[in-house]
Design an enzyme around this catalytic site. Structure first.
Site, PDB file in Angstrom:
ATOM      1  N   ASN A  10       0.855  -0.850  -0.017  1.00 47.27           N
ATOM      2  CA  ASN A  10       0.043  -0.790   0.196  1.00 47.27           C
ATOM      3  C   ASN A  10       0.692   1.506  -0.445  1.00 47.27           C
ATOM      4  O   ASN A  10       1.667   1.886   1.205  1.00 47.27           O
ATOM      5  CB  ASN A  10      -1.397   0.152   0.924  1.00 47.27           C
ATOM      6  CG  ASN A  10      -1.716   1.257   1.086  1.00 47.27           C
ATOM      7  OD1 ASN A  10      -1.813   2.027   0.421  1.00 47.27           O
ATOM      8  ND2 ASN A  10      -2.485   0.989   2.282  1.00 47.27           N
ATOM      9  N   ARG A  89      -2.502  -2.098  -2.974  1.00 46.75           N
ATOM     10  CA  ARG A  89      -3.737  -1.323  -3.021  1.00 46.75           C
ATOM     11  C   ARG A  89      -3.531   0.010  -3.956  1.00 46.75           C
ATOM     12  O   ARG A  89      -2.917   0.721  -3.964  1.00 46.75           O
ATOM     13  CB  ARG A  89      -4.167  -0.642  -1.656  1.00 46.75           C
ATOM     14  CG  ARG A  89      -5.438   0.041  -1.287  1.00 46.75           C
ATOM     15  CD  ARG A  89      -5.648   0.891   0.293  1.00 46.75           C
ATOM     16  NE  ARG A  89      -5.783   2.066   0.109  1.00 46.75           N
ATOM     17  CZ  ARG A  89      -6.238   2.760   1.028  1.00 46.75           C
ATOM     18  NH1 ARG A  89      -5.279   3.841   1.946  1.00 46.75           N
ATOM     19  NH2 ARG A  89      -7.351   3.699   0.939  1.00 46.75           N
ATOM     20  N   HIS A 178     -13.264   2.899   0.711  1.00 48.19           N
ATOM     21  CA  HIS A 178     -12.799   2.251   1.761  1.00 48.19           C
ATOM     22  C   HIS A 178     -13.403   0.236   1.585  1.00 48.19           C
ATOM     23  O   HIS A 178     -14.621  -0.294   2.270  1.00 48.19           O
ATOM     24  CB  HIS A 178     -13.337   2.693   3.303  1.00 48.19           C
ATOM     25  CG  HIS A 178     -13.241   3.336   3.831  1.00 48.19           C
ATOM     26  ND1 HIS A 178     -13.830   4.458   4.790  1.00 48.19           N
ATOM     27  CD2 HIS A 178     -12.196   3.626   4.456  1.00 48.19           C
ATOM     28  CE1 HIS A 178     -13.148   5.302   5.004  1.00 48.19           C
ATOM     29  NE2 HIS A 178     -11.645   4.695   4.971  1.00 48.19           N
ATOM     30  N   ARG A 239     -11.535  15.747   8.626  1.00 49.65           N
ATOM     31  CA  ARG A 239     -11.994  16.037   7.315  1.00 49.65           C
ATOM     32  C   ARG A 239     -13.636  16.744   8.101  1.00 49.65           C
ATOM     33  O   ARG A 239     -14.152  15.581   8.479  1.00 49.65           O
ATOM     34  CB  ARG A 239     -12.686  14.977   6.526  1.00 49.65           C
ATOM     35  CG  ARG A 239     -11.029  14.435   5.400  1.00 49.65           C
ATOM     36  CD  ARG A 239     -11.452  13.493   4.939  1.00 49.65           C
ATOM     37  NE  ARG A 239     -10.258  12.497   5.429  1.00 49.65           N
ATOM     38  CZ  ARG A 239     -10.240  11.503   4.392  1.00 49.65           C
ATOM     39  NH1 ARG A 239     -11.229  10.735   3.863  1.00 49.65           N
ATOM     40  NH2 ARG A 239      -8.896  10.524   4.689  1.00 49.65           N
ATOM     41  N   GLU A 383      -8.215  -5.555   6.256  1.00 48.83           N
ATOM     42  CA  GLU A 383      -8.005  -5.070   4.212  1.00 48.83           C
ATOM     43  C   GLU A 383      -7.230  -6.059   3.372  1.00 48.83           C
ATOM     44  O   GLU A 383      -6.633  -6.324   2.736  1.00 48.83           O
ATOM     45  CB  GLU A 383      -7.394  -3.610   4.563  1.00 48.83           C
ATOM     46  CG  GLU A 383      -9.225  -3.305   4.608  1.00 48.83           C
ATOM     47  CD  GLU A 383      -8.689  -1.179   5.069  1.00 48.83           C
ATOM     48  OE1 GLU A 383      -9.501  -1.303   3.603  1.00 48.83           O
ATOM     49  OE2 GLU A 383      -8.486  -1.190   5.815  1.00 48.83           O
TER      50      GLU A 383
END
Ligand code: ADP
Length: 399
Positions: A10, A89, A178, A239, A383
């Site tokens: 990743n 990823r 996600h 965020r 993941e």
């Protein structure tokens, strides 16, 4: 003979996360870790295995240096010959990718075409792919996209009510993110509750530093809270999630804020941090709220209210709500926020089992609701495992 392994990579702008996953059912990585501050003089790589943690300097190295160091490390451990494939990823697959794919030159070109949609993420993802193909040319490489799971959404869920020319010309629509986590956690939820694969409705809340929730109907994503970018929807660490777009126009005019100022404010200064004026870290906020800090308390309240509101909205894409599942650092650990959220889901008739809720922390999965109404669950996401599974299946099919 060693067990065969899949290397999961990743790549971020200045980091490279990795995990070496067994191809057999064993789920724990044989080796994992992170190369950080790549390109800086203090670049380093940290390896974690059953033998402990080990950090090495990369002497200002870049992504290529980090991957070379990782491959040498795997080789020194006598494991390189056991690696059968590499899984990457990739953040944005736009409308090009509906599932994970074997990487070839055409796939690389298509990921490049998606880069304008994720200019901070896709270029480092591609860099990781290029370096890995160069260093490990004999191995099949697979791309697993954050957006792919949500490609089953219908236009009614993915279109913004903007002039259609912006969708046609610039791809402005909701994509969702996600996806790898939502896919893993919805599969686990279905398995844990023995739900009919062809007849179920679940809402997954993935709550980490980034946060999104997804409605899953019969194994497919039908609606999700993130949009063109990961900024839409839930309150996150720094965020904002949903904001009236008119507020941004107002601030541009009234506070003389530029596009860059607004972007920086929305992505880095908002969310739990902006509301609390204290921290983006949920743990800190829980501790301070317990001591009476008003900012910490309001930040948690807004987080839970928004989450419950959007879970309610997502459920309208389902025929029936069987379960709400919590995952991610906050979802897996914060019994407080789960309780605050479930209390706000009264119209669905979900009843919290307080004792079960307190037990599901630090990786323990389980049902946290009572006997009546839809279930609430905690599922630890994985993941890397999902990327490894896709990579193994696609690599095997390609041989
Ligand atoms: P990322 O999206 O970066 O992968 P994580 O999934 O690791 O993030 O989630 C990080 C968040 O999880 C942080 O806000 C952190 O405070 C929160 N968290 C971790 N452990 C706990 C805990 N025990 N209680 C409350 N929040 C926690």
């Amino acid at each position: 003979m060693n067990k065969t392994l899949t290397l999961v990579i990743n790549c971020g702008s200045s980091s490279l996360k990795f995990a070496l996953m067994p191809n057999e059912s064993g789920e724990d990585p044989v080796l994992s870790g992170l190369a950080e501050r790549l390109g800086d003089s203090d670049a380093s790589i940290t390896y974690k295995s059953s033998e402990g943690k080990k950090e090495e300097s990369l002497n200002g190295g870049d992504h290529a240096t980090a991957l070379e160091a990782l491959i040498n490390h795997i080789d020194q451990k006598g494991l390189l010959a056991s690696v059968t494939a590499v899984g990457h990823r990739v953040v944005h697959g736009g409308e090009e990718f509906h599932k994970s794919v074997l990487i070839d030159d055409k796939v690389i070109a298509a990921i490049e075409r998606c880069s304008p949609l994720a200019p901070l993420h896709n270029p480092p993802n591609l860099l990781g792919i290029r370096v890995a193909r160069e260093k490990l040319p004999a191995l099949p490489q697979v791309a697993v996209f954050d957006t792919a799971f949500h490609q089953t959404m219908e236009p009614q869920a993915y279109l913004y009510a903007l002039p259609m020319e912006y969708y046609r010309e610039y791809g402005v629509r909701r994509y969702g993110f996600h996806g790898t986590s939502h896919r893993f956690v919805s599969d686990e939820t279905r398995r844990m509750l023995a739900l009919d694969p062809k007849d179920h409705g679940i809402v997954i809340a993935h709550l980490g530093n980034g946060a999104s929730a997804t409605a899953v109907k019969n194994g497919e994503s039908v609606d999700t809270t993130m949009g063109l970018t990961p900024l839409e929807g839930l309150v996150m660490g720094t965020r904002s999630g949903d904001v009236d777009p008119g507020a941004l126009v107002y601030l541009a005019n009234r506070a003389n804020m530029s596009i860059n100022d607004l972007d920086n404010m929305l992505n880095r200064k908002s969310g739990l941090l902006g509301l609390s004026e204290l921290s983006n870290d949920c743990r800190t906020l829980e501790e301070e709220a317990a001591k009476g800090h008003p900012g910490a308390k309001i930040a948690l309240d807004v987080f839970a209210h928004r989450l419950a509101r959007l879970i309610g909205g997502l459920a309208m894409s389902l025929d029936r709500l069987d379960a709400v599942t919590f995952t991610g650092g906050i979802g897996e650990n914060s019994s407080l926020l789960r309780k605050m959220t479930i209390e706000r889901l009264k119209p669905f008739g979900i009843v919290l089992d307080d004792a079960a809720n307190e037990k599901c922390v630090r990786g323990t999965s389980g049902v946290i609701s009572g006997a009546t109404g839809p279930k609430a669950l905690v599922v630890a996401t994985n993941e890397e495992l999902m990327i490894a599974r896709d990579t193994l299946a696609i690599a095997n099919a390609s041989r």
